[in-house]
Design a protein around this motif. Structure first.
Motif, PDB file in Angstrom:
ATOM      1  N   ALA A  61       0.833  -1.207   0.000  1.00 52.90           N
ATOM      2  CA  ALA A  61       0.000   0.000   0.000  1.00 52.90           C
ATOM      3  C   ALA A  61       0.864   1.253   0.000  1.00 52.90           C
ATOM      4  CB  ALA A  61      -0.936  -0.015   1.201  1.00 52.90           C
ATOM      5  N   THR A  62       0.305   2.344  -0.541  1.00 57.38           N
ATOM      6  CA  THR A  62       1.094   3.563  -0.726  1.00 57.38           C
ATOM      7  C   THR A  62       0.494   4.792  -0.047  1.00 57.38           C
ATOM      8  OG1 THR A  62      -0.044   4.034  -2.799  1.00 57.38           O
ATOM      9  CG2 THR A  62       1.971   2.717  -2.940  1.00 57.38           C
ATOM     10  N   CYS A  63      -0.496   4.598   0.799  1.00 57.68           N
ATOM     11  CA  CYS A  63      -1.124   5.717   1.498  1.00 57.68           C
ATOM     12  C   CYS A  63      -0.229   6.175   2.644  1.00 57.68           C
ATOM     13  CB  CYS A  63      -2.490   5.288   2.030  1.00 57.68           C
ATOM     14  SG  CYS A  63      -3.368   6.589   2.933  1.00 57.68           S
ATOM     15  N   LEU A  64      -0.246   7.468   2.935  1.00 55.49           N
ATOM     16  CA  LEU A  64       0.550   8.016   4.024  1.00 55.49           C
ATOM     17  C   LEU A  64      -0.207   8.039   5.345  1.00 55.49           C
ATOM     18  CD1 LEU A  64       2.226  10.970   2.102  1.00 55.49           C
ATOM     19  CD2 LEU A  64       3.319   8.859   2.880  1.00 55.49           C
ATOM     20  N   ARG A  65      -1.531   7.786   5.300  1.00 63.60           N
ATOM     21  CA  ARG A  65      -2.346   7.807   6.521  1.00 63.60           C
ATOM     22  C   ARG A  65      -2.582   6.396   7.060  1.00 63.60           C
ATOM     23  NH1 ARG A  65      -7.437  11.953   6.047  1.00 63.60           N
ATOM     24  NH2 ARG A  65      -6.306  13.818   6.662  1.00 63.60           N
ATOM     25  N   ARG A  66      -3.247   5.595   6.245  1.00 66.98           N
ATOM     26  CA  ARG A  66      -3.615   4.241   6.643  1.00 66.98           C
ATOM     27  C   ARG A  66      -3.368   3.301   5.482  1.00 66.98           C
ATOM     28  NH1 ARG A  66      -8.881   3.651  10.216  1.00 66.98           N
ATOM     29  NH2 ARG A  66      -8.066   4.610  12.102  1.00 66.98           N
ATOM     30  N   VAL A  67      -2.804   2.154   5.765  1.00 62.78           N
ATOM     31  CA  VAL A  67      -2.566   1.168   4.709  1.00 62.78           C
ATOM     32  C   VAL A  67      -3.465  -0.038   4.942  1.00 62.78           C
ATOM     33  CG1 VAL A  67      -0.234   1.911   4.133  1.00 62.78           C
ATOM     34  CG2 VAL A  67      -0.547   0.271   5.982  1.00 62.78           C
ATOM     35  N   TYR A  68      -4.037  -0.535   3.856  1.00 64.44           N
ATOM     36  CA  TYR A  68      -4.963  -1.665   3.919  1.00 64.44           C
ATOM     37  C   TYR A  68      -4.567  -2.735   2.907  1.00 64.44           C
ATOM     38  CZ  TYR A  68      -8.328   1.017   6.696  1.00 64.44           C
ATOM     39  OH  TYR A  68      -8.944   1.731   7.696  1.00 64.44           O
ATOM     40  N   VAL A 141      -7.390  -6.095   6.353  1.00 71.43           N
ATOM     41  CA  VAL A 141      -6.497  -5.718   7.452  1.00 71.43           C
ATOM     42  C   VAL A 141      -6.000  -4.305   7.196  1.00 71.43           C
ATOM     43  CG1 VAL A 141      -4.382  -6.264   8.725  1.00 71.43           C
ATOM     44  CG2 VAL A 141      -5.731  -8.115   7.732  1.00 71.43           C
ATOM     45  N   GLY A 142      -5.958  -3.494   8.257  1.00 69.56           N
ATOM     46  CA  GLY A 142      -5.447  -2.132   8.142  1.00 69.56           C
ATOM     47  C   GLY A 142      -4.404  -1.832   9.204  1.00 69.56           C
ATOM     48  N   ARG A 143      -3.467  -0.965   8.848  1.00 66.33           N
ATOM     49  CA  ARG A 143      -2.437  -0.499   9.791  1.00 66.33           C
ATOM     50  C   ARG A 143      -2.314   1.013   9.666  1.00 66.33           C
ATOM     51  NH1 ARG A 143       0.801  -3.875  12.449  1.00 66.33           N
ATOM     52  NH2 ARG A 143       1.149  -5.991  11.732  1.00 66.33           N
ATOM     53  N   ASP A 144      -1.936   1.658  10.746  1.00 59.94           N
ATOM     54  CA  ASP A 144      -1.610   3.070  10.712  1.00 59.94           C
ATOM     55  C   ASP A 144      -0.281   3.200   9.956  1.00 59.94           C
ATOM     56  OD1 ASP A 144      -0.054   5.485  11.824  1.00 59.94           O
ATOM     57  OD2 ASP A 144      -2.094   5.856  12.554  1.00 59.94           O
ATOM     58  N   ALA A 145      -0.249   4.043   8.934  1.00 54.62           N
ATOM     59  CA  ALA A 145       0.948   4.160   8.099  1.00 54.62           C
ATOM     60  C   ALA A 145       2.134   4.741   8.855  1.00 54.62           C
ATOM     61  CB  ALA A 145       0.648   5.008   6.862  1.00 54.62           C
ATOM     62  N   GLN A 146       1.882   5.556   9.876  1.00 57.84           N
ATOM     63  CA  GLN A 146       2.976   6.179  10.631  1.00 57.84           C
ATOM     64  C   GLN A 146       3.523   5.271  11.728  1.00 57.84           C
ATOM     65  OE1 GLN A 146       4.170   9.170   9.541  1.00 57.84           O
ATOM     66  NE2 GLN A 146       2.639   8.855   7.947  1.00 57.84           N
ATOM     67  N   THR A 147       2.613   4.650  12.501  1.00 53.81           N
ATOM     68  CA  THR A 147       3.047   3.844  13.654  1.00 53.81           C
ATOM     69  C   THR A 147       3.180   2.360  13.336  1.00 53.81           C
ATOM     70  OG1 THR A 147       0.795   3.395  14.436  1.00 53.81           O
ATOM     71  CG2 THR A 147       1.846   5.464  15.184  1.00 53.81           C
ATOM     72  N   GLU A 149       0.805   0.305  13.704  1.00 54.54           N
ATOM     73  CA  GLU A 149      -0.128  -0.415  14.569  1.00 54.54           C
ATOM     74  C   GLU A 149      -1.353  -0.878  13.784  1.00 54.54           C
ATOM     75  OE1 GLU A 149      -1.198   1.797  18.055  1.00 54.54           O
ATOM     76  OE2 GLU A 149       0.891   2.238  18.553  1.00 54.54           O
ATOM     77  N   LEU A 150      -1.849  -2.073  14.158  1.00 57.64           N
ATOM     78  CA  LEU A 150      -3.084  -2.565  13.557  1.00 57.64           C
ATOM     79  C   LEU A 150      -4.226  -1.617  13.887  1.00 57.64           C
ATOM     80  CD1 LEU A 150      -2.956  -6.396  14.269  1.00 57.64           C
ATOM     81  CD2 LEU A 150      -2.976  -5.299  12.031  1.00 57.64           C
ATOM     82  N   LEU A 151      -5.135  -1.447  12.929  1.00 54.28           N
ATOM     83  CA  LEU A 151      -6.291  -0.579  13.132  1.00 54.28           C
ATOM     84  C   LEU A 151      -7.440  -1.402  13.704  1.00 54.28           C
ATOM     85  CD1 LEU A 151      -6.103   1.381   9.762  1.00 54.28           C
ATOM     86  CD2 LEU A 151      -5.322   2.149  12.015  1.00 54.28           C
ATOM     87  N   THR A 177      -7.085  -7.475  16.136  1.00 54.30           N
ATOM     88  CA  THR A 177      -5.778  -7.636  16.772  1.00 54.30           C
ATOM     89  C   THR A 177      -5.067  -8.740  15.999  1.00 54.30           C
ATOM     90  OG1 THR A 177      -6.425  -9.374  18.340  1.00 54.30           O
ATOM     91  CG2 THR A 177      -6.800  -7.082  19.031  1.00 54.30           C
ATOM     92  N   GLU A 178      -3.880  -9.130  16.452  1.00 51.61           N
ATOM     93  CA  GLU A 178      -3.140 -10.196  15.761  1.00 51.61           C
ATOM     94  C   GLU A 178      -3.931 -11.500  15.691  1.00 51.61           C
ATOM     95  OE1 GLU A 178      -0.472 -10.186  13.926  1.00 51.61           O
ATOM     96  OE2 GLU A 178       0.156  -8.142  14.352  1.00 51.61           O
ATOM     97  N   THR A 179      -4.844 -11.717  16.646  1.00 52.41           N
ATOM     98  CA  THR A 179      -5.599 -12.980  16.661  1.00 52.41           C
ATOM     99  C   THR A 179      -7.109 -12.790  16.637  1.00 52.41           C
ATOM    100  OG1 THR A 179      -5.503 -13.028  19.083  1.00 52.41           O
ATOM    101  CG2 THR A 179      -3.783 -14.228  17.885  1.00 52.41           C
TER     102      THR A 179
END
Length: 198
Positions: A61-68, A141-147, A149-151, A177-179
């Motif tokens: 993913a190439t977003c600077l906010r949130r990656v999915y 699945v989503g993650r914060d692009a900066q940190t 961390e899973l969303l 979460t991871e699980t």
């Protein structure tokens, strides 16, 4: 008369308190267990198996906010994958070094028409034939692009929900979460019509 090679079985004494019967493993499995220093690992659920794959997809993913990352699965077969990024041939936000919506201070979840990216769900859907998606499941699945961390609050936007409905998908599984994950029935999204009342 056995025509094939014999499988040598070995008994391993109970390793956990309260277990009264030894476990039986083939010799290759015993060697693997000894090499790993313990009992075989527990298999993960099918949902987490596919969510782990979607989590790998989001690394594109190439977003600077949130990656999915998203994958579509039908009958235990991965039909397509998708991640959020600009249309083919256009510059991605990571390449430009800024997010248009962030520059304009647009709050999360609003004014998607200003976003350069196509969402992960949309990219997965347009990469598959509808006949292959009908009755299938989309894993997201989503993650914060900066940190990184899973969303825990990841979900599909209203536009992607409409695409999921029209693709004929039955379920959407979203990692929390991871699980842990939520399973959403697409029929709930149909019932929760987001049309504006006049």
């Amino acid at each position: 008369g056995c025509n094939g090679p014999a499988i040598i079985m070995a008994e391993i004494p109970p390793a956990r308190k309260g277990e009264d019967k030894p476990c039986k493993f083939s010799l290759p499995m015993v060697k693997w267990v000894i090499k790993r220093g313990g009992l075989p690992m527990k298999r993960i659920s099918k949902e987490n198996y596919y969510l782990d794959i979607a989590q790998t997809v989001l690394e594109r993913a190439t977003c600077l906010r949130r990656v999915y990352g998203a994958i579509i699965v039908t009958n235990d077969e991965i039909i397509s994958t998708g991640y959020n990024g600009a249309p083919r041939g256009r510059a991605n936000c990571v390449d430009m070094g800024y997010c248009s919506r962030e520059v304009l201070q647009v709050p999360r979840g609003e004014r998607y028409e200003l976003c350069r990216s196509i969402h992960a769900e949309a990219n997965a859907i347009i990469s598959a034939a509808r006949r292959d998606m009908v009755g299938g499941t989309l894993y997201l699945v989503g993650r914060d692009a900066q940190t990184g961390e899973l969303l825990g609050d990841a979900t599909s936007c209203s536009m992607c929900r409409r695409m999921v409905i029209n693709a004929g998908l039955e379920r959407v599984v979203i990692r929390r979460t991871e699980t842990e994950f939520d399973i959403i029935s697409v029929s709930d999204w149909i019932a929760e019509d987001d049309a504006v009342s006049l």
